[in-house]
Write a protein that holds these residues in place. Structure first.
Motif, PDB file in Angstrom:
ATOM      1  N   ALA A 144       0.806  -1.222   0.000  1.00  0.00           N
ATOM      2  CA  ALA A 144       0.000   0.000   0.000  1.00  0.00           C
ATOM      3  C   ALA A 144       0.837   1.270   0.000  1.00  0.00           C
ATOM      4  O   ALA A 144       0.297   2.362  -0.214  1.00  0.00           O
ATOM      5  N   ASP A 147       0.729   3.724  -3.198  1.00  0.00           N
ATOM      6  CA  ASP A 147      -0.580   4.362  -3.391  1.00  0.00           C
ATOM      7  C   ASP A 147      -0.863   5.368  -2.282  1.00  0.00           C
ATOM      8  O   ASP A 147      -1.423   6.438  -2.542  1.00  0.00           O
ATOM      9  N   LEU A 165      -7.520   2.764   0.477  1.00  0.00           N
ATOM     10  CA  LEU A 165      -6.671   1.579   0.641  1.00  0.00           C
ATOM     11  C   LEU A 165      -7.423   0.404   1.251  1.00  0.00           C
ATOM     12  O   LEU A 165      -6.906  -0.724   1.260  1.00  0.00           O
TER      13      LEU A 165
END
Length: 274
Positions: A144, A147, A165
């Motif tokens: 993650a 992003d 997320l």
């Protein structure tokens, strides 16, 4: 220097694996030779299994390998690679004590691989065990991270980033606190600006109303924030009066409406701290 036994030389985490292959716990060289001869004659492991062993030995997570090779669970991948390892190491098992000794004498894994004609990744596993895999939480954070950083720089609120997320605010905050995810550059809230430059809330409000403060970088005025560099540039250009007694930094009142009096005396033209 005393020679190692196989049990002493092999990484402790592998002993149970080899015990299941019916190799004595602390075999003599003769027992190792008999064990090698007793291995059932089977076809060489499938190429995908050889690739899986090599990839796991160099740190690729079992979950990633399981997905790559169509296995349902990471535990299945670990079990299969554990099972095939004794067969792959069998031709060099008697050399493991010498590998341990060579390592202590300063030889690298690549040196040992060239000297004994063994794959470097098998030598590394024999001496050090399988690499410790990151936890599922650490893997999720790593997946993650990119992003999260892009969303942060796009100006999304912290909770909105968590929603994108698919994680809770607490989880995202823990990843940031633990250093698993880095959100840069820093955002400065009104409270942080007040603390850093010694302002009271009323000074902050008057600077906003008078247009002395730059417009917030946040998309919404409801919870304003500024990128750190925005605040630094503002302070460098505008906050030119410093109170040596209380540490407050104030803007020049020239060509501005007077700011409410503060019980401090200007301290000269010192610049705000960087």
């Amino acid at each position: 220097m005393a020679r190692y036994t196989l049990r002493e030389a092999m990484h402790p985490s592998l002993r149970a694996t080899f015990a299941r292959s019916e190799l004595p716990e602390d075999p003599t060289a003769a027992q190792v030779a008999l064990w090698q001869q007793s291995l059932p004659i089977r076809r060489r492991p499938a190429p995908w299994m050889l690739d899986a062993v090599a990839a796991r030995a160099t740190g690729t997570p079992a979950a990633q390998l399981a997905a790559r090779h169509g296995l349902d669970l990471p535990a299945d991948l670990r079990k299969r690679t554990d099972q095939v390892l004794p067969r792959l190491l069998a031709p060099w098992l008697a050399d493991v004590p010498a590998w341990r000794l060579g390592r202590e004498q300063g030889r690298s894994v690549d040196d040992l691989a060239a000297l004994y004609g063994a794959p470097a990744h098998l030598i590394r596993v024999a001496l050090d065990g399988w690499p410790v895999e990151p936890s599922a939480d650490a893997q999720a954070a790593a997946a993650a991270a990119s992003d999260a950083l892009a969303l942060w720089r796009a100006g999304l609120a912290f909770s909105a980033i968590g929603d994108r997320l698919g994680v809770s605010d607490d989880c995202l905050r823990r990843w940031v606190t633990d250093g698993k995810i880095e959100l840069t550059p820093a955002r400065w809230t009104p409270a942080k600006i007040e603390r850093y430059y010694g302002w009271s809330p009323s000074i902050y409000q008057q600077y906003r109303k008078a247009g002395i403060m730059p417009p917030p970088d946040s998309p919404s005025e409801q919870r304003p924030w500024w990128w750190e560099q925005t605040v630094r540039d503002f302070a460098q250009d505008v906050l030119v009066h410093h109170c040596a007694e209380c540490g407050t930094w104030l803007a020049s009142a020239r060509e501005r409406r007077p700011i409410a009096p503060v019980s401090t005396a200007p301290g000269g033209d010192a610049r705000p701290p960087e």
